[in-house]
Structure formats: structure tokens, C-alpha cells
Design a protein around this motif. Structure first.
Motif, mmCIF file in Angstrom:
data_model
loop_
_atom_site.group_PDB
_atom_site.id
_atom_site.type_symbol
_atom_site.label_atom_id
_atom_site.label_comp_id
_atom_site.label_asym_id
_atom_site.label_seq_id
_atom_site.Cartn_x
_atom_site.Cartn_y
_atom_site.Cartn_z
ATOM 1 N N ASP A 1 47.920 53.757 36.252
ATOM 2 C CA ASP A 1 48.566 52.556 36.785
ATOM 3 C C ASP A 1 47.737 51.293 36.686
ATOM 4 O OD1 ASP A 1 50.554 54.235 37.367
ATOM 5 O OD2 ASP A 1 50.211 54.329 39.529
ATOM 6 N N ILE A 2 46.468 51.416 36.374
ATOM 7 C CA ILE A 2 45.626 50.228 36.408
ATOM 8 C C ILE A 2 46.030 49.270 35.274
ATOM 9 C CG2 ILE A 2 43.600 50.510 34.914
ATOM 10 C CD1 ILE A 2 41.988 50.290 37.604
ATOM 11 N N SER B 1 38.073 44.339 42.026
ATOM 12 C CA SER B 1 39.226 43.514 41.682
ATOM 13 C C SER B 1 40.510 44.332 41.730
ATOM 14 C CB SER B 1 39.035 42.917 40.286
ATOM 15 O OG SER B 1 38.886 43.954 39.336
ATOM 16 N N SER B 2 40.388 45.628 42.000
ATOM 17 C CA SER B 2 41.563 46.491 41.996
ATOM 18 C C SER B 2 41.411 47.571 43.051
ATOM 19 C CB SER B 2 41.713 47.127 40.613
ATOM 20 O OG SER B 2 42.354 48.376 40.697
ATOM 21 N N LEU C 1 31.124 53.966 39.711
ATOM 22 C CA LEU C 1 31.798 52.900 38.970
ATOM 23 C C LEU C 1 31.606 53.077 37.468
ATOM 24 C CD1 LEU C 1 33.360 50.226 38.964
ATOM 25 C CD2 LEU C 1 31.179 49.030 39.197
ATOM 26 N N LEU D 1 38.209 54.951 32.000
ATOM 27 C CA LEU D 1 39.200 53.931 31.633
ATOM 28 C C LEU D 1 39.150 53.612 30.141
ATOM 29 C CD1 LEU D 1 39.211 51.288 34.493
ATOM 30 C CD2 LEU D 1 41.080 52.751 33.751
ATOM 31 N N ASN E 1 40.230 41.211 32.934
ATOM 32 C CA ASN E 1 39.583 41.892 34.050
ATOM 33 C C ASN E 1 40.489 43.023 34.524
ATOM 34 O OD1 ASN E 1 37.921 42.488 36.182
ATOM 35 N ND2 ASN E 1 38.342 40.611 37.354
ATOM 36 N N ILE E 2 39.921 44.042 35.151
ATOM 37 C CA ILE E 2 40.729 45.129 35.698
ATOM 38 C C ILE E 2 41.429 44.633 36.951
ATOM 39 C CG2 ILE E 2 40.525 47.306 36.952
ATOM 40 C CD1 ILE E 2 38.478 48.113 34.822
ATOM 41 N N SER E 3 42.708 44.974 37.082
ATOM 42 C CA SER E 3 43.503 44.407 38.162
ATOM 43 C C SER E 3 44.675 45.331 38.502
ATOM 44 C CB SER E 3 44.030 43.042 37.715
ATOM 45 O OG SER E 3 44.960 42.555 38.640
ATOM 46 N N ASP E 4 45.206 45.186 39.697
ATOM 47 C CA ASP E 4 46.415 45.925 40.057
ATOM 48 C C ASP E 4 47.666 45.152 39.665
ATOM 49 O OD1 ASP E 4 44.793 47.822 41.115
ATOM 50 O OD2 ASP E 4 45.038 47.199 43.195
ATOM 51 N N ASP F 1 31.878 42.926 30.657
ATOM 52 C CA ASP F 1 32.355 44.097 31.375
ATOM 53 C C ASP F 1 32.755 43.694 32.783
ATOM 54 O OD1 ASP F 1 31.240 46.607 33.031
ATOM 55 O OD2 ASP F 1 31.704 47.263 30.989
ATOM 56 N N ILE F 2 33.630 44.424 33.392
ATOM 57 C CA ILE F 2 34.057 44.119 34.758
ATOM 58 C C ILE F 2 32.890 44.173 35.755
ATOM 59 C CG2 ILE F 2 34.919 46.483 34.811
ATOM 60 C CD1 ILE F 2 36.171 46.040 37.320
ATOM 61 N N ARG F 3 31.871 45.011 35.446
ATOM 62 C CA ARG F 3 30.715 45.086 36.342
ATOM 63 C C ARG F 3 29.977 43.760 36.402
ATOM 64 N NH1 ARG F 3 28.027 50.476 34.146
ATOM 65 N NH2 ARG F 3 29.201 49.782 32.339
ATOM 66 N N LEU G 1 43.082 50.368 43.163
ATOM 67 C CA LEU G 1 43.112 51.677 42.491
ATOM 68 C C LEU G 1 41.707 52.053 42.035
ATOM 69 C CD1 LEU G 1 46.310 51.148 40.324
ATOM 70 C CD2 LEU G 1 46.088 52.722 42.243
ATOM 71 N N GLU H 1 32.568 44.375 45.797
ATOM 72 C CA GLU H 1 33.923 43.827 45.797
ATOM 73 C C GLU H 1 34.654 44.296 44.546
ATOM 74 O OE1 GLU H 1 35.710 41.486 47.634
ATOM 75 O OE2 GLU H 1 34.266 41.574 49.298
ATOM 76 N N GLY I 1 35.081 43.168 27.110
ATOM 77 C CA GLY I 1 35.254 44.620 26.994
ATOM 78 C C GLY I 1 34.199 45.271 26.121
ATOM 79 N N MET J 1 44.699 56.000 39.058
ATOM 80 C CA MET J 1 43.977 54.846 38.532
ATOM 81 C C MET J 1 44.173 54.733 37.021
ATOM 82 S SD MET J 1 39.995 54.365 37.889
ATOM 83 C CE MET J 1 40.254 55.533 36.562
ATOM 84 N N ARG J 2 43.963 55.864 36.322
ATOM 85 C CA ARG J 2 44.028 55.823 34.855
ATOM 86 C C ARG J 2 45.412 55.424 34.378
ATOM 87 N NH1 ARG J 2 43.813 54.527 30.806
ATOM 88 N NH2 ARG J 2 42.745 55.220 28.906
ATOM 89 N N MET K 1 31.768 41.528 38.774
ATOM 90 C CA MET K 1 31.422 41.871 40.155
ATOM 91 C C MET K 1 30.037 41.340 40.524
ATOM 92 S SD MET K 1 32.943 45.735 40.066
ATOM 93 C CE MET K 1 32.543 46.226 41.716
#
Lengths: 206, 206
Positions: free
Chosen positions: B54-55, A4-5, A27, A34, B63-66, B88-90, A7, A2, B109, B51-52, B93
Motif C-alpha cells: 500500500d505504500i 513520512s508514512s 529502517l 521496498l 518521498n515515501i508517503s501514505d 534516499d528517504i533516510r 505504514l 519522524e 532513489g 506496507m509493501r 529524515m
């Protein structure tokens, strides 16, 4: 997985199309980008796009090149009468690294493999046969990997050019330099005995 | 490594900047792209660049998000009084995949690691402390990896918020479900005995 984005998800999906790169690795790579300055991603994307769009294949040997004729084929110091047949540009790089070959190459772009749907027509075989028919080729060295597919490809080419006055050889198969005999597989060891070379010849320096 | 093409060399060099990708792997990946339709390279490059550029990072939890606020932080069904601190975002998840956590997250981070030149100011620690100071946070769950750096980071945050009325906990350390005791390391096994849980609690279903 899953995300979160969207992009991020798209970037990971595209990255995981590459061979040997699963979703988790993709990933990790994308998250690394990033964390790096934005330029790194730009450079990577640009380098890939430019390469894919502008790269050429040598019109003579099918090697990857920036010009119509690759550096090896346009080098008049090399022996254009000896052609080493390889599967892939990586094999050209590997043989060039040895510094032992002064002829030119012919890159097939793969091996005949019915199971993967690769027939002779998908490979760069006909130009090689044309070269032989036109004359001027003294020797062809088969340097494909020693698998069923490699042997099939060698044999297919052999059948096409057997009636022309060209010498055919394959690279030597045997025990690797530095390897211990007891760990070698039987087929390789057997072949290395059958195809033994005169001792004086074995003292050739690398 | 000698390349027959500058374009190829550049693409391989950029690719091998990625972590865990050496020159040989990079060459394999790039040659794969050359065999695929041109669009695949375009899609990959575009996905990475977009991605790089606009994220976004969630303004609340990092958290990483749109969007400015990630889906978890903007979800009113979640308990905003319980914050799980991850590296980390991982990790977000991974915890989301368990379906066991209904609070919100705070993504640092990274971890404090003087040896890598990462101090508290490079991490997203202050916004967490601000959140605690403003009140409304009932519990903070530390879910950093159980290393020297993770423990240091936990302790740093603890020192900053110890005077505020917030409950602090860490995720349980112990033998993995399904693991055999004899192969567990001593520290983990020791901790799992010291921090044993009442048997009734252990029967919780996943």
C-alpha cells in the motif's frame, strides 16, 4: 525518528521488536524490501507466519520439527540410551555438525535463571526426569553453556536423578583446538590441567 | 547448516535475504519469534505485507508517503522554490531532524553508479529536471553523499539544468562539530580551509 508514512513506521516498529535490531537497522531492512520485488516481502511474511503456526516440537526431545517425532528421535540407528541435554535447538545443530554424537538429544528450551524469571517449571526438564525414571537411559551428557545458569540447571537435574542408575557426564571444558595458551582465561586453563586426559585418548581424530 | 525442520529452514532462508542478516543471525531472529506469542509474528508479517502493497511514493518528490502527495510537498508553509536533492528517504529524515531546512525535497532513489548498473534512467532525475524547466525553482541544494557516485550524479544533473536560471549549491563539507582537527582526513580538512566562512556566519545557532 519522524516518518513520512504511518505504514512505514509500523513496519519499522514491528521489525525493531526483533533482538539486536534497532530502529535504524529496521529502517534499512524495510527500505531494502521496498526496493525489491513485492514477492520477496510476500515470501518472507508467508514463511514466518507458516513457520510460527505449523512448526511442532518433538514430543520426545522438544527439538523443533515438522513432525510429532523429530528425525533424530525417530532414527533407529541412533543410540537412544545416551541423551545429550542441551539448552537450545542451535546447540543440537552445532553438535550434529561435528558428526561425533550418535545418541539422542533433550532440548530444555533455556536455562534456570531466577534473574530472568525462568524456573525449572518453564523448562522442559520434567520429561527428561520421567525418561530416566522409566529406565532405559544409560548415560546423560550435560552440554549446557558453562555459566552460573548452566551449572545451576545441571545441578538441579542431577539432584532429581542422582538416585537412579544413570551415568552422568558433562562435555569437556578446556583450551579450544588451535588456541594459544597465553590468551586462555585462567579458569579454563586451570580446569584443562585438572581434567587432563591420557595422551593416547587425546590423539582421537575429529 | 542442517535444519531439523523444513519450515524453519525456509523462514531462515527468507530472513537471510535481508542485507546484513546472515544465516546465523536469521536463525537467532526466527527462534526468537518462536518463543514469542504467535501474534508478534502475525503483526510483523502483516505490517511488512501491508506496507509493501500500500505504500506510495509522493508524485512530486518521490518521498515515501501514505498519500499521493507527501506531507512536506503538501505543506504550503514550506518554500517550494528551494529543492534539496537527496539520495534516499533516510536523508530526508536526517535533514528534517535538524529543523534547519524549510524548503522541499527531491528524492532520487539512489546515485548514478555504473559499477552497480544504475544509470540516470533508473533514478528519479527527469522529474527534477522537468520541474526546473517549468520554472518556479529558485535554488537547488545538492545533498548527496560526497563520493564518486554522488559527485557524478550532481554533475549529471548540473549539465542538464546549467542553462536555466536556477541557483545551485551543495551542503558544506568540513570538520564535524565537536571533532578534533588532528583526526580529520586531509581532504576534508583541506576543503574546510578552502571553503572557510566569515566568522560572523559561523556563529549561527543550531
Amino acid at each position: 525518528m519522524e516518518f513520512s508514512s504511518k505504514l512505514l513506521e509500523k513496519a519499522v516498529n514491528e521489525m525493531s521488536q526483533l533482538p539486536g535490531i534497532g530502529k535504524r537497522t529496521a529502517l534499512r531492512l524495510v527500505l531494502h524490501l521496498l526496493k525489491q520485488p513485492q514477492e520477496q516481502t510476500q515470501y518472507l511474511s508467508q514463511a514466518l507466519t507458516t513457520m510460527r503456526e505449523d512448526i511442532k516440537h518433538c514430543t520426545s526431545c522438544n527439538n523443533i520439527s515438522d513432525y510429532d517425532l523429530c528425525e533424530i528421535c525417530s532414527n533407529t540407528n541412533r543410540n537412544h540410551q545416551i541423551i545429550c541435554v542441551v539448552e537450545d535447538i542451535r546447540d543440537v545443530m552445532a553438535i550434529e555438525n561435528t558428526g561425533q554424537f550418535k545418541g539422542i538429544y533433550h532440548v530444555l528450551g533455556g536455562k534456570i535463571s531466577p534473574i530472568d524469571g525462568v524456573g525449572p517449571s518453564q523448562l522442559h526438564i520434567n520429561p527428561l526426569i520421567e525418561k530416566v525414571k522409566q529406565g532405559g537411559v544409560r548415560e546423560i551428557i550435560f552440554a549446557l553453556s558453562s555459566t552460573m545458569e548452566g551449572d545451576t540447571t545441571n545441578f538441579y537435574i542431577y539432584k532429581q536423578i542422582m538416585d537412579y542408575p544413570v551415568e552422568l557426564s558433562t562435555i569437556a571444558r578446556g583450551i579450544s583446538v588451535g588456541d594459544e595458551l597465553e590468551y586462555a582465561d585462567e579458569v579454563t586453563l586451570g580446569r584443562s590441567i585438572l581434567q587432563r586426559v591420557p595422551f593416547e585418548k587425546s590423539m582421537v581424530k575429529n
